[in-house]
Design a protein around this motif. Structure first.
Motif, PDB file in Angstrom:
ATOM      1  N   LEU A   1       0.861  -1.173   0.000  1.00 56.69           N
ATOM      2  CA  LEU A   1       0.000   0.000   0.000  1.00 56.69           C
ATOM      3  C   LEU A   1       0.902   1.229   0.000  1.00 56.69           C
ATOM      4  O   LEU A   1       1.970   1.219   0.629  1.00 56.69           O
ATOM      5  CB  LEU A   1      -0.895   0.017   1.236  1.00 56.69           C
ATOM      6  N   ARG A   2       0.471   2.253  -0.691  1.00 60.64           N
ATOM      7  CA  ARG A   2       1.243   3.503  -0.718  1.00 60.64           C
ATOM      8  C   ARG A   2       0.398   4.622  -0.143  1.00 60.64           C
ATOM      9  O   ARG A   2      -0.724   4.861  -0.592  1.00 60.64           O
ATOM     10  CB  ARG A   2       1.657   3.842  -2.152  1.00 60.64           C
ATOM     11  N   LEU A   3       0.941   5.298   0.849  1.00 61.28           N
ATOM     12  CA  LEU A   3       0.310   6.476   1.426  1.00 61.28           C
ATOM     13  C   LEU A   3       1.015   7.723   0.922  1.00 61.28           C
ATOM     14  O   LEU A   3       2.238   7.725   0.738  1.00 61.28           O
ATOM     15  CB  LEU A   3       0.385   6.444   2.947  1.00 61.28           C
ATOM     16  N   SER A   4       0.227   8.770   0.722  1.00 59.64           N
ATOM     17  CA  SER A   4       0.798  10.058   0.352  1.00 59.64           C
ATOM     18  C   SER A   4       0.287  11.128   1.306  1.00 59.64           C
ATOM     19  O   SER A   4      -0.781  10.988   1.906  1.00 59.64           O
ATOM     20  CB  SER A   4       0.416  10.417  -1.078  1.00 59.64           C
ATOM     21  N   CYS A   5       1.055  12.185   1.399  1.00 55.42           N
ATOM     22  CA  CYS A   5       0.669  13.321   2.244  1.00 55.42           C
ATOM     23  C   CYS A   5       0.968  14.592   1.473  1.00 55.42           C
ATOM     24  O   CYS A   5       2.114  14.804   1.041  1.00 55.42           O
ATOM     25  CB  CYS A   5       1.438  13.278   3.553  1.00 55.42           C
ATOM     26  N   ALA A   6      -0.043  15.418   1.301  1.00 51.00           N
ATOM     27  CA  ALA A   6       0.115  16.692   0.597  1.00 51.00           C
ATOM     28  C   ALA A   6       0.198  17.813   1.623  1.00 51.00           C
ATOM     29  O   ALA A   6      -0.645  17.907   2.527  1.00 51.00           O
ATOM     30  CB  ALA A   6      -1.056  16.916  -0.345  1.00 51.00           C
ATOM     31  N   ALA A   7       1.197  18.649   1.471  1.00 48.75           N
ATOM     32  CA  ALA A   7       1.414  19.753   2.398  1.00 48.75           C
ATOM     33  C   ALA A   7       1.138  21.084   1.724  1.00 48.75           C
ATOM     34  O   ALA A   7       1.379  21.256   0.532  1.00 48.75           O
ATOM     35  CB  ALA A   7       2.850  19.732   2.913  1.00 48.75           C
ATOM     36  N   SER A   8       0.645  22.021   2.518  1.00 47.21           N
ATOM     37  CA  SER A   8       0.407  23.369   2.020  1.00 47.21           C
ATOM     38  C   SER A   8       0.556  24.355   3.157  1.00 47.21           C
ATOM     39  O   SER A   8       0.520  23.982   4.327  1.00 47.21           O
ATOM     40  CB  SER A   8      -0.991  23.483   1.401  1.00 47.21           C
ATOM     41  N   GLY A   9       0.753  25.593   2.807  1.00 47.24           N
ATOM     42  CA  GLY A   9       0.768  26.652   3.797  1.00 47.24           C
ATOM     43  C   GLY A   9       2.109  27.298   4.057  1.00 47.24           C
ATOM     44  O   GLY A   9       2.178  28.481   4.348  1.00 47.24           O
ATOM     45  N   ARG A  10       3.160  26.522   4.016  1.00 48.42           N
ATOM     46  CA  ARG A  10       4.507  27.062   4.238  1.00 48.42           C
ATOM     47  C   ARG A  10       5.450  26.429   3.216  1.00 48.42           C
ATOM     48  O   ARG A  10       5.054  25.556   2.444  1.00 48.42           O
ATOM     49  CB  ARG A  10       4.978  26.735   5.664  1.00 48.42           C
ATOM     50  N   THR A  11       6.681  26.877   3.224  1.00 43.95           N
ATOM     51  CA  THR A  11       7.663  26.314   2.298  1.00 43.95           C
ATOM     52  C   THR A  11       7.979  24.877   2.689  1.00 43.95           C
ATOM     53  O   THR A  11       8.543  24.623   3.758  1.00 43.95           O
ATOM     54  CB  THR A  11       8.946  27.156   2.301  1.00 43.95           C
ATOM     55  N   PHE A  12       7.598  23.958   1.839  1.00 40.70           N
ATOM     56  CA  PHE A  12       7.690  22.529   2.149  1.00 40.70           C
ATOM     57  C   PHE A  12       9.115  22.114   2.490  1.00 40.70           C
ATOM     58  O   PHE A  12       9.346  21.346   3.424  1.00 40.70           O
ATOM     59  CB  PHE A  12       7.170  21.736   0.953  1.00 40.70           C
ATOM     60  N   SER A  13      10.076  22.642   1.760  1.00 41.16           N
ATOM     61  CA  SER A  13      11.466  22.222   1.951  1.00 41.16           C
ATOM     62  C   SER A  13      12.081  22.784   3.241  1.00 41.16           C
ATOM     63  O   SER A  13      13.231  22.477   3.550  1.00 41.16           O
ATOM     64  CB  SER A  13      12.310  22.627   0.745  1.00 41.16           C
ATOM     65  N   ASP A  14      11.331  23.553   3.993  1.00 43.84           N
ATOM     66  CA  ASP A  14      11.799  24.030   5.298  1.00 43.84           C
ATOM     67  C   ASP A  14      11.530  23.017   6.404  1.00 43.84           C
ATOM     68  O   ASP A  14      11.914  23.232   7.553  1.00 43.84           O
ATOM     69  CB  ASP A  14      11.125  25.345   5.679  1.00 43.84           C
ATOM     70  N   TYR A  15      10.871  21.905   6.056  1.00 47.52           N
ATOM     71  CA  TYR A  15      10.414  20.964   7.066  1.00 47.52           C
ATOM     72  C   TYR A  15      10.908  19.556   6.802  1.00 47.52           C
ATOM     73  O   TYR A  15      10.833  19.062   5.661  1.00 47.52           O
ATOM     74  CB  TYR A  15       8.887  20.945   7.134  1.00 47.52           C
ATOM     75  N   ALA A  16      11.386  18.930   7.863  1.00 50.91           N
ATOM     76  CA  ALA A  16      11.536  17.485   7.832  1.00 50.91           C
ATOM     77  C   ALA A  16      10.129  16.894   7.851  1.00 50.91           C
ATOM     78  O   ALA A  16       9.206  17.483   8.432  1.00 50.91           O
ATOM     79  CB  ALA A  16      12.327  17.008   9.041  1.00 50.91           C
ATOM     80  N   MET A  17       9.962  15.753   7.219  1.00 53.45           N
ATOM     81  CA  MET A  17       8.656  15.112   7.121  1.00 53.45           C
ATOM     82  C   MET A  17       8.742  13.688   7.655  1.00 53.45           C
ATOM     83  O   MET A  17       9.771  13.019   7.504  1.00 53.45           O
ATOM     84  CB  MET A  17       8.177  15.083   5.678  1.00 53.45           C
ATOM     85  N   GLY A  18       7.663  13.265   8.248  1.00 51.16           N
ATOM     86  CA  GLY A  18       7.688  11.926   8.812  1.00 51.16           C
ATOM     87  C   GLY A  18       6.327  11.253   8.800  1.00 51.16           C
ATOM     88  O   GLY A  18       5.306  11.887   8.524  1.00 51.16           O
ATOM     89  N   TRP A  19       6.356   9.975   9.097  1.00 49.54           N
ATOM     90  CA  TRP A  19       5.153   9.170   9.268  1.00 49.54           C
ATOM     91  C   TRP A  19       5.205   8.516  10.638  1.00 49.54           C
ATOM     92  O   TRP A  19       6.256   7.990  11.057  1.00 49.54           O
ATOM     93  CB  TRP A  19       5.055   8.095   8.186  1.00 49.54           C
ATOM     94  N   PHE A  20       4.064   8.536  11.282  1.00 46.40           N
ATOM     95  CA  PHE A  20       3.881   7.878  12.563  1.00 46.40           C
ATOM     96  C   PHE A  20       2.638   7.013  12.465  1.00 46.40           C
ATOM     97  O   PHE A  20       1.841   7.146  11.525  1.00 46.40           O
ATOM     98  CB  PHE A  20       3.697   8.924  13.673  1.00 46.40           C
TER      99      PHE A  20
END
Length: 125
Positions: free
Chosen positions: A18-37
């Motif tokens: 299964l593949r999960l995706s997460c779409a981000a908005s609101g701030r500069t995406f590359s300013d954030y580390a991203m994770g899954w819990f």
């Protein structure tokens, strides 16, 4: 503010993918580390995987290492979690998370700045 929206999870048989995706908005995406819990019923939320701002540094929980792959696309503001060889014990609500620090992402989920609402993944035996 950063808004995070996970894709719909689903029901999959043990051994499946299964593949999960997460779409981000609101701030500069590359300013954030991203994770899954994930959080299973009656259990604490636990770290699954994280990627640094550029994607150069990646961490996995031992329980998913070799089966799950996290990736990010800074041009599309998305982070994905490819889950293979799924097991019934992978059943949980999966959450996308964003924080400026990958160290916080890995070590202290209570300190993470932004969370998605979660998506349910059920693995049947």
């Amino acid at each position: 503010q950063v808004q995070l929206v996970e894709s719909v999870g689903g029901l999959v048989q043990a051994g499946g993918s299964l593949r999960l995706s997460c779409a981000a908005s609101g701030r500069t995406f590359s300013d954030y580390a991203m994770g899954w819990f994930r959080q299973a019923p009656g259990q604490e939320r636990e770290f699954v995987a994280a990627t640094s701002r550029s994607g150069a540094i990646i961490y996995y929980a031992d329980s998913v290492k070799g089966r799950f792959t996290i990736s990010r696309d800074n041009a599309k503001n998305t982070v994905s979690l490819q889950m293979n060889s799924l097991k019934p014990e992978d059943t949980a609500v999966y959450y996308c998370a964003a924080d400026p620090s990958i160290a916080t992402m890995k070590a202290d989920y209570n300190g993470i700045d932004y969370w998605g609402k979660g998506t349910l993944v059920t693995v049947s035996s």
